[in-house]
Design a protein around this motif. Structure first.
Motif, PDB file in Angstrom:
ATOM      1  N   ILE A  28      -2.767   7.740   9.512  1.00  0.00           N
ATOM      2  CA  ILE A  28      -2.056   7.284   8.315  1.00  0.00           C
ATOM      3  C   ILE A  28      -1.040   8.345   7.898  1.00  0.00           C
ATOM      4  O   ILE A  28      -1.326   9.548   7.922  1.00  0.00           O
ATOM      5  N   THR A  29       0.149   7.900   7.486  1.00  0.00           N
ATOM      6  CA  THR A  29       1.204   8.817   7.062  1.00  0.00           C
ATOM      7  C   THR A  29       1.660   8.482   5.646  1.00  0.00           C
ATOM      8  O   THR A  29       1.417   7.388   5.132  1.00  0.00           O
ATOM      9  N   GLU A  30       2.365   9.444   5.039  1.00  0.00           N
ATOM     10  CA  GLU A  30       2.762   9.329   3.639  1.00  0.00           C
ATOM     11  C   GLU A  30       3.604   8.091   3.366  1.00  0.00           C
ATOM     12  O   GLU A  30       3.513   7.490   2.290  1.00  0.00           O
ATOM     13  N   ASP A  31       4.421   7.674   4.335  1.00  0.00           N
ATOM     14  CA  ASP A  31       5.329   6.546   4.094  1.00  0.00           C
ATOM     15  C   ASP A  31       4.615   5.205   4.003  1.00  0.00           C
ATOM     16  O   ASP A  31       5.234   4.193   3.634  1.00  0.00           O
ATOM     17  N   GLN A  32       3.305   5.176   4.289  1.00  0.00           N
ATOM     18  CA  GLN A  32       2.565   3.919   4.185  1.00  0.00           C
ATOM     19  C   GLN A  32       2.036   3.666   2.774  1.00  0.00           C
ATOM     20  O   GLN A  32       1.701   2.533   2.423  1.00  0.00           O
ATOM     21  N   TYR A  33       1.963   4.692   1.948  1.00  0.00           N
ATOM     22  CA  TYR A  33       1.459   4.515   0.588  1.00  0.00           C
ATOM     23  C   TYR A  33       2.356   3.636  -0.284  1.00  0.00           C
ATOM     24  O   TYR A  33       1.847   2.849  -1.090  1.00  0.00           O
ATOM     25  N   PRO A  34       3.703   3.733  -0.177  1.00  0.00           N
ATOM     26  CA  PRO A  34       4.534   2.816  -0.965  1.00  0.00           C
ATOM     27  C   PRO A  34       4.322   1.344  -0.612  1.00  0.00           C
ATOM     28  O   PRO A  34       4.497   0.466  -1.466  1.00  0.00           O
ATOM     29  N   ILE A  35       3.950   1.059   0.634  1.00  0.00           N
ATOM     30  CA  ILE A  35       3.690  -0.327   1.038  1.00  0.00           C
ATOM     31  C   ILE A  35       2.493  -0.862   0.254  1.00  0.00           C
ATOM     32  O   ILE A  35       2.520  -1.975  -0.299  1.00  0.00           O
ATOM     33  N   PRO A  91       2.267  -8.531   8.896  1.00  0.00           N
ATOM     34  CA  PRO A  91       1.136  -8.949   9.736  1.00  0.00           C
ATOM     35  C   PRO A  91       0.740  -7.894  10.764  1.00  0.00           C
ATOM     36  O   PRO A  91      -0.398  -7.895  11.251  1.00  0.00           O
ATOM     37  N   ASP A  92       1.646  -6.989  11.083  1.00  0.00           N
ATOM     38  CA  ASP A  92       1.328  -5.930  12.043  1.00  0.00           C
ATOM     39  C   ASP A  92       0.225  -5.012  11.535  1.00  0.00           C
ATOM     40  O   ASP A  92      -0.530  -4.432  12.335  1.00  0.00           O
ATOM     41  N   LEU A  93       0.117  -4.875  10.210  1.00  0.00           N
ATOM     42  CA  LEU A  93      -0.917  -4.001   9.660  1.00  0.00           C
ATOM     43  C   LEU A  93      -2.313  -4.568   9.901  1.00  0.00           C
ATOM     44  O   LEU A  93      -3.247  -3.825  10.206  1.00  0.00           O
ATOM     45  N   LEU A  94      -2.475  -5.874   9.770  1.00  0.00           N
ATOM     46  CA  LEU A  94      -3.769  -6.500  10.055  1.00  0.00           C
ATOM     47  C   LEU A  94      -4.040  -6.506  11.548  1.00  0.00           C
ATOM     48  O   LEU A  94      -5.168  -6.299  11.991  1.00  0.00           O
ATOM     49  N   ARG A  95      -2.995  -6.705  12.322  1.00  0.00           N
ATOM     50  CA  ARG A  95      -3.166  -6.785  13.778  1.00  0.00           C
ATOM     51  C   ARG A  95      -3.520  -5.435  14.394  1.00  0.00           C
ATOM     52  O   ARG A  95      -4.377  -5.345  15.284  1.00  0.00           O
ATOM     53  N   ASP A  96      -2.882  -4.352  13.894  1.00  0.00           N
ATOM     54  CA  ASP A  96      -2.964  -3.086  14.613  1.00  0.00           C
ATOM     55  C   ASP A  96      -3.549  -1.917  13.825  1.00  0.00           C
ATOM     56  O   ASP A  96      -3.673  -0.826  14.376  1.00  0.00           O
ATOM     57  N   LEU A  97      -3.896  -2.107  12.556  1.00  0.00           N
ATOM     58  CA  LEU A  97      -4.408  -0.986  11.774  1.00  0.00           C
ATOM     59  C   LEU A  97      -5.702  -1.326  11.049  1.00  0.00           C
ATOM     60  O   LEU A  97      -6.722  -0.658  11.225  1.00  0.00           O
ATOM     61  N   ALA A 142     -11.294  -6.927 -13.123  1.00  0.00           N
ATOM     62  CA  ALA A 142     -10.423  -7.848 -12.378  1.00  0.00           C
ATOM     63  C   ALA A 142     -10.094  -7.369 -10.973  1.00  0.00           C
ATOM     64  O   ALA A 142      -9.504  -8.126 -10.186  1.00  0.00           O
ATOM     65  N   ILE A 143     -10.475  -6.125 -10.629  1.00  0.00           N
ATOM     66  CA  ILE A 143     -10.083  -5.582  -9.328  1.00  0.00           C
ATOM     67  C   ILE A 143     -10.630  -6.433  -8.183  1.00  0.00           C
ATOM     68  O   ILE A 143      -9.978  -6.619  -7.158  1.00  0.00           O
ATOM     69  N   GLY A 144     -11.835  -6.970  -8.373  1.00  0.00           N
ATOM     70  CA  GLY A 144     -12.394  -7.845  -7.332  1.00  0.00           C
ATOM     71  C   GLY A 144     -11.549  -9.078  -7.088  1.00  0.00           C
ATOM     72  O   GLY A 144     -11.558  -9.636  -5.978  1.00  0.00           O
ATOM     73  N   ASP A 145     -10.826  -9.545  -8.111  1.00  0.00           N
ATOM     74  CA  ASP A 145      -9.916 -10.680  -7.944  1.00  0.00           C
ATOM     75  C   ASP A 145      -8.552 -10.220  -7.445  1.00  0.00           C
ATOM     76  O   ASP A 145      -7.858 -10.942  -6.736  1.00  0.00           O
ATOM     77  N   ILE A 146      -8.163  -9.013  -7.827  1.00  0.00           N
ATOM     78  CA  ILE A 146      -6.840  -8.501  -7.469  1.00  0.00           C
ATOM     79  C   ILE A 146      -6.753  -8.151  -5.989  1.00  0.00           C
ATOM     80  O   ILE A 146      -5.753  -8.460  -5.328  1.00  0.00           O
ATOM     81  N   THR A 147      -7.797  -7.509  -5.450  1.00  0.00           N
ATOM     82  CA  THR A 147      -7.682  -6.989  -4.082  1.00  0.00           C
ATOM     83  C   THR A 147      -7.520  -8.074  -3.022  1.00  0.00           C
ATOM     84  O   THR A 147      -6.728  -7.886  -2.092  1.00  0.00           O
ATOM     85  N   PRO A 148      -8.184  -9.229  -3.080  1.00  0.00           N
ATOM     86  CA  PRO A 148      -7.903 -10.260  -2.073  1.00  0.00           C
ATOM     87  C   PRO A 148      -6.447 -10.739  -2.117  1.00  0.00           C
ATOM     88  O   PRO A 148      -5.841 -10.997  -1.076  1.00  0.00           O
ATOM     89  N   VAL A 149      -5.906 -10.855  -3.343  1.00  0.00           N
ATOM     90  CA  VAL A 149      -4.506 -11.258  -3.485  1.00  0.00           C
ATOM     91  C   VAL A 149      -3.600 -10.184  -2.894  1.00  0.00           C
ATOM     92  O   VAL A 149      -2.615 -10.475  -2.202  1.00  0.00           O
ATOM     93  N   PHE A 150      -3.940  -8.919  -3.174  1.00  0.00           N
ATOM     94  CA  PHE A 150      -3.170  -7.794  -2.623  1.00  0.00           C
ATOM     95  C   PHE A 150      -3.119  -7.851  -1.096  1.00  0.00           C
ATOM     96  O   PHE A 150      -2.050  -7.773  -0.489  1.00  0.00           O
ATOM     97  N   TYR A 151      -4.288  -7.973  -0.468  1.00  0.00           N
ATOM     98  CA  TYR A 151      -4.307  -7.976   0.994  1.00  0.00           C
ATOM     99  C   TYR A 151      -3.581  -9.197   1.555  1.00  0.00           C
ATOM    100  O   TYR A 151      -2.874  -9.100   2.570  1.00  0.00           O
ATOM    101  N   ASP A 152      -3.736 -10.339   0.920  1.00  0.00           N
ATOM    102  CA  ASP A 152      -3.042 -11.537   1.385  1.00  0.00           C
ATOM    103  C   ASP A 152      -1.531 -11.338   1.321  1.00  0.00           C
ATOM    104  O   ASP A 152      -0.807 -11.691   2.263  1.00  0.00           O
ATOM    105  N   ARG A 153      -1.044 -10.768   0.228  1.00  0.00           N
ATOM    106  CA  ARG A 153       0.389 -10.515   0.084  1.00  0.00           C
ATOM    107  C   ARG A 153       0.874  -9.503   1.130  1.00  0.00           C
ATOM    108  O   ARG A 153       1.914  -9.692   1.771  1.00  0.00           O
ATOM    109  N   PHE A 213      -0.506  -8.589   4.059  1.00  0.00           N
ATOM    110  CA  PHE A 213      -0.572  -9.036   5.449  1.00  0.00           C
ATOM    111  C   PHE A 213       0.417 -10.160   5.740  1.00  0.00           C
ATOM    112  O   PHE A 213       0.833 -10.342   6.886  1.00  0.00           O
ATOM    113  N   THR A 214       0.796 -10.916   4.705  1.00  0.00           N
ATOM    114  CA  THR A 214       1.841 -11.928   4.891  1.00  0.00           C
ATOM    115  C   THR A 214       3.175 -11.245   5.151  1.00  0.00           C
ATOM    116  O   THR A 214       3.947 -11.655   6.028  1.00  0.00           O
ATOM    117  N   ALA A 215       3.436 -10.174   4.399  1.00  0.00           N
ATOM    118  CA  ALA A 215       4.676  -9.433   4.576  1.00  0.00           C
ATOM    119  C   ALA A 215       4.647  -8.534   5.811  1.00  0.00           C
ATOM    120  O   ALA A 215       5.675  -8.353   6.477  1.00  0.00           O
TER     121      ALA A 215
END
Length: 408
Positions: free
Chosen positions: A93-100, A37-43, A20-31, A33-35
Motif C-alpha cells: 500500500i502506498t500514500e497515494d491510495q489513501y485519497p481514493i 474494479p481493479d482494487l477488488l480484482r487485484d488488492l 451508522a458506520i455499519g451502513d456506511i461501509t457497504p455503500v463505501f465499498y460499492d462506490r 469498487f464501481t469506480a
C-alpha cells in the motif's frame, strides 16, 4: 493534530456516525469498487468482501480511532494500528491510495446520512480520517525503510523448492530465490503476502505465516485449503485452494517481504505459546527460532485442534519442543477417537486450569477469534497482565476494538 473545534464536533457526533458506520461501509465499498474494479480484482480479498468481514474491520478501526481522540476511557489502539500498518506494508500500500478511500468513504457518509451531515461535520471527520491515515502512512514508511525499499516495492518471485503434505488439508511450501541468493531477514512470527493469478485473471493476495525462516536461504509457509460452507455464507478459499491444486515444486510464486508484529523477542522470561488449528503456523516460526538459538528459556506450548489427523505439523511441533530443554507441550483435541487421554493430551477444549502459567509469562496467541477470546478470558482469571498478551488475527481485524482483546 486535530483542532479543538473538530474534536468537539467529533465527540458530539460520534454516537450517530459510529452507529451508522455499519451502513456506511457497504455503500463505501460499492462506490469504490464501481469506480475502481481493479482494487477488488487485484488488492482486496474478495472472500472477505463477500462475507462482509472487511466492512466490519474498517468500521471497527474508524470508530476505535475516533473514540480514542475524544475520550481517555477507551482501549489503547496502538496494537490495532500496528497490525493494520504491517498488513498494508505486506500488500504494498502506498500514500497515494489513501485519497481514493477518502473520496468514496465521505461520499458514502453523505449518501447514508443525507442532510444531517453538515459542512462542519464533514470537516471535523475529515480531520479524523487524515489523522488516522497519516499515522498509518508514517508507520508504513518506517516498515518499508527497515527493508531498505521504496514504499510499495515489496514483491519478489520465489521458487517452490519443495512441497509437503502436512495434514489432509494443509501443505507446506519451501521457498527460495531462483538465483540462489539470500532472502530478506525475517523475524519469528512474521508472515508474507502471496499473490496468485486466478483463472478469471484476478491477482488475489493472501497472507501466510513463516513457519521456518531461520535461514536466509529458504522460507517455509503452510497453506490450508478452505472448502467453504455455503450454508453459513462462507465462500471457498480462492487463493489457498488455487495453491493446493496448482502450485508444485519448480513453480514460481510471487511473495512480499516479511511483515507482522507478532514477533517473539529475545528475552529470558517464560513464554506461553497458545494456538488452535492453522494458528500453529506463527508458533512454529517462533519454535524454530528458539531451537536455532539453542534457547534455555522456559516455554509452554498449548495447541487445540479438531483431531490428531487434522493437526498440521503435529510431529514437527513435538520435535521442536523436545529440542528445547525448558519446553513442555499440551494438546487438546475435540475428538480423540480410540486414543486415551494422558498428562499432556486432553480431550475437549483448551483449559488453562490444567497447566501452570507463570505470572510473568509473555503470551503469544493465534487461532480463530472465538478461541482467542476464550483463552484471553482464562488468562484474565489467572491475572496475566494484559500488556504481556500478544495476538495475531488471520483475516480482517473485525474485533480489534473489543476491550477484552486489547492490551493495556
Amino acid at each position: 493534530m486535530i483542532s479543538q473545534p473538530a474534536l468537539t464536533v467529533v465527540k458530539d457526533t460520534l454516537p450517530v456516525i459510529g452507529s451508522a458506520i455499519g451502513d456506511i461501509t457497504p455503500v463505501f465499498y460499492d462506490r469504490m469498487f464501481t469506480a475502481r474494479p481493479d482494487l477488488l480484482r487485484d488488492l482486496f480479498n474478495r472472500g472477505n468482501q463477500a462475507q462482509g468481514e472487511q466492512q466490519k474491520a474498517l468500521a471497527g478501526a474508524i470508530a476505535a480511532y475516533a473514540s480514542l481522540l475524544v475520550s481517555e476511557d477507551v482501549p489503547n489502539i496502538d496494537a490495532m494500528m500496528s497490525r493494520i500498518a504491517n498488513k498494508h506494508a505486506s500488500l504494498g500500500i502506498t500514500e497515494d491510495q489513501y485519497p481514493i478511500v477518502y473520496e468514496h468513504l465521505f461520499a458514502a457518509i453523505g449518501e447514508v446520512l443525507g442532510d444531517a451531515v453538515t459542512p462542519e461535520i464533514v470537516d471535523a471527520w475529515t480531520e479524523v480520517y487524515w489523522d488516522m491515515a497519516h499515522t498509518l502512512i508514517r508507520a508504513e514508511r518506517e516498515l518499508y525503510a527497515r527493508h531498505e525499499v521504496s514504499p510499495g516495492e515489496v514483491w519478489n518471485d520465489l521458487l517452490v523448492a519443495r512441497r509437503r503434505q502436512e495434514s489432509p488439508n494443509t501443505v507446506s511450501l519451501v521457498l527460495s530465490r531462483p538465483d540462489g541468493g539470500v532472502l530478506p531477514k525475517a523475524r519469528p512470527g512474521q508472515y508474507v503476502s502471496v499473490q496468485v493469478e486466478l483463472p478469471d485473471g484476478a491477482h488475489q493476495i493472501r497472507q501466510y505465516s513463516l513457519t521456518r525462516a531461520t535461514s536466509r536461504e529458504s522460507w517455509t509457509v503452510t497453506v490450508k485449503a478452505e472448502p467453504g460452507r455455503a450454508e453459513a455464507g462462507i465462500p471457498a478459499g480462492e487463493v489457498s485452494n488455487f495453491i493446493h491444486g496448482n502450485v508444485f515444486e519448480g513453480d514460481r510464486i510471487r511473495c512480499s517481504l516479511p511483515y507482522g508484529d507478532l514477533v517473539v523477542e529475545d528475552a529470558e522470561t517464560p513464554l506461553l505459546l497458545v494456538s488452535a488449528g492453522i494458528g500453529c503456523t506463527p508458533i512454529l516460526g517462533a519454535l524454530n527460532d528458539l531451537v536455532s538459538k539453542e534457547s534455555q528459556r522456559p516455554v509452554t506450548v498449548l495447541h487445540a485442534d479438531q483431531s490428531m489427523a487434522a493437526h498440521a505439523h503435529r510431529h514437527e511441533m513435538a520435535q521442536l519442543v523436545d529440542q528445547l530443554p525448558g519446553a513442555r507441550m499440551h494438546h487438546w483435541y475435540e475428538q480423540l477417537g480410540a486414543r486415551t487421554t494422558t498428562e499432556t493430551i486432553h480431550e475437549g477444549f483448551i483449559d488453562l486450569a490444567e497447566v501452570d502459567v507463570a505470572a510473568d509469562a509473555q503470551v503469544y496467541l493465534c487461532g480463530p477469534p472465538p478461541f482467542m477470546k476464550a483463552v484471553r478470558r482464562g488468562l484474565d482469571e489467572l491475572n496475566v497482565p494484559a500488556g504481556n498478551i500478544h495476538f495475531e488475527v488471520f483475516g480482517p481485524d473485525t474485533w480489534a476494538a473489543v476491550p477484552e482483546m486489547q492490551p493495556a
